[in-house]
Design a protein around this motif. Structure first.
Motif, short mmCIF file in Angstrom:
data_model
loop_
_atom_site.label_atom_id
_atom_site.label_comp_id
_atom_site.label_asym_id
_atom_site.label_seq_id
_atom_site.Cartn_x
_atom_site.Cartn_y
_atom_site.Cartn_z
N PHE A 280 0.81 0.22 -1.23
CA PHE A 280 -0.14 0.96 -2.06
C PHE A 280 0.40 1.24 -3.46
O PHE A 280 -0.37 1.47 -4.40
N CYS A 281 1.73 1.21 -3.64
CA CYS A 281 2.29 1.61 -4.93
C CYS A 281 3.13 0.53 -5.61
O CYS A 281 3.59 0.73 -6.74
N ILE A 282 3.34 -0.61 -4.96
CA ILE A 282 4.15 -1.67 -5.57
C ILE A 282 3.49 -2.17 -6.85
O ILE A 282 2.28 -2.43 -6.89
N ASN A 283 4.28 -2.26 -7.91
CA ASN A 283 3.83 -2.76 -9.23
C ASN A 283 2.83 -1.84 -9.92
O ASN A 283 2.17 -2.25 -10.88
N ILE A 284 2.70 -0.61 -9.45
CA ILE A 284 1.82 0.36 -10.12
C ILE A 284 2.67 1.24 -11.02
O ILE A 284 3.53 1.98 -10.54
N SER B 80 7.46 2.94 -8.47
CA SER B 80 7.89 3.72 -9.63
C SER B 80 7.12 5.03 -9.73
O SER B 80 5.98 5.13 -9.29
N GLN B 81 7.76 6.01 -10.33
CA GLN B 81 7.05 7.23 -10.69
C GLN B 81 6.58 7.10 -12.13
O GLN B 81 7.20 6.40 -12.94
N PHE B 82 5.49 7.77 -12.46
CA PHE B 82 4.96 7.69 -13.82
C PHE B 82 4.06 8.89 -14.10
O PHE B 82 3.71 9.66 -13.19
N SER B 83 3.71 9.05 -15.36
CA SER B 83 2.89 10.18 -15.80
C SER B 83 1.77 9.67 -16.71
O SER B 83 1.90 8.61 -17.33
#
Length: 321
Positions: free
Chosen positions: A104-108, A282-285
């Motif tokens: 669900f979060c790969i490459n996001i 990755s974490q992001f904002s």
């Protein structure tokens, strides 16, 4: 019959005592986490070795000392043997949540950003776990103009049992603020409401379950126009408002996907994948502004928010599915 009345009276006294005790505990500088740890169900002999627990009992003794012995005894037994005054559901849920599939979060690394879209245009994104921001989606809502602190203060003051509905049927989230209930929020001084210099900053959220409250709120906004026509909206919607720190990092243990309408101020969302996905995701904002729609699968993304300095933020949130 008299025994039942006395038992009910004692229960209400105990509830009042521990609500006040909880408030005093937080005012003393302890965190909710420390309060929770003090309330963990351990053997009574272990409590005697806990300085935190002793401090808590000291506060309890001061608060309860004016009550009759029976109420005091019942209250202490209630605290020691029955349950803690801090709900522990979140900790249980977190400890027992299923391991996430990291696909669900790969490459996001950023949300999908759309301009105000139709239902057909939104359909490919409706049930994804990828974060989505729809710019200027709610500029036509009357809530953009009418919703503010005083709107909700007056609404809750005008409807019977509205405070009780939050306390007993819904949920109040104080985050880093030193409030115990929604009533505390609406009893703030004008200076603190406006986050004036020298005042303690605040940010809170709460669920609205009372049918009259919901009916009045929904006079100012419809179901988001881009959501699937067949999707269901629950009979509970959240309001989040305040300044500065915003919501602390957490997961939502809910049944459906989430949508949120940013109505006042701008705020930054911070998303972090679960620990088991940190090596591949990755974490992001990202920033959202008044009128924007935010759709995040908050069941799998850890999320927190910070408010743009000097701005008052207000948003409405619900689920769909």
């Amino acid at each position: 019959m008299n025994n039942n009345k006395q038992s009910k009276k004692n229960h209400e006294e105990i509830k009042h005592i521990f609500t006040g005790l909880n408030r005093e505990f937080l005012k003393s500088g302890f965190s909710t986490k420390e309060l929770y740890n003090a309330c963990l169900p351990k053997e009574r002999s272990n409590y005697a070795n806990s300085g935190l627990f002793i401090a808590f009992l000291g506060l309890a003794f001061l608060v309860i000392s004016t009550y009759q012995y029976e109420a005091f005894s019942t209250a202490i037994n209630y605290f020691l043997g029955v349950r803690c005054i801090v709900p522990n559901n979140y900790f249980v849920w977190e400890a027992t949540r299923p391991v996430s599939d990291c696909n669900f979060c790969i490459n996001i690394t950023n949300p999908i950003v759309l301009q105000n879209v139709t239902r057909k245009e939104f359909a490919p994104y409706a049930y994804t776990s990828k974060p989505v921001v729809i710019k200027k989606a709610f500029l036509h809502w009357a809530a953009m103009k009418h919703f503010d602190f005083n709107f909700f203060k007056e609404l809750y003051s005008s409807i019977e049992d509205s405070y009780r509905s939050v306390d007993e049927e819904c949920q109040f989230l104080h985050f880093k603020s030193n409030f115990i209930s929604i009533r505390d929020v609406f009893e703030m001084t004008e200076a603190r409401i406006n986050n004036e210099p020298g005042e303690k900053s605040w940010y809170v959220g709460w669920g609205n379950c009372h049918p009259q409250i919901l009916a009045e709120m929904r006079r100012y906004y419809p179901k988001p126009h881009f959501l699937p026509e067949s999707c269901e909206i629950p009979s509970k919607e959240y309001v989040f408002m305040g300044y500065d720190d915003g919501a602390t990092m957490h997961l939502d243990f809910i049944n459906r996907l989430m949508w949120q309408a940013q109505l006042k101020g701008s705020k930054t969302w911070h998303l972090i994948p679960p620990p088991e996905c940190e090596d591949v995701c990755s974490q992001f904002s990202f920033l959202v502004e008044p009128g924007d729609a935010i759709l995040v699968d908050t069941r799998v993304w850890y999320h927190g928010t910070t408010i743009t300095p000097g701005e008052f933020s207000l948003s409405v949130q619900s689920e769909y599915g």
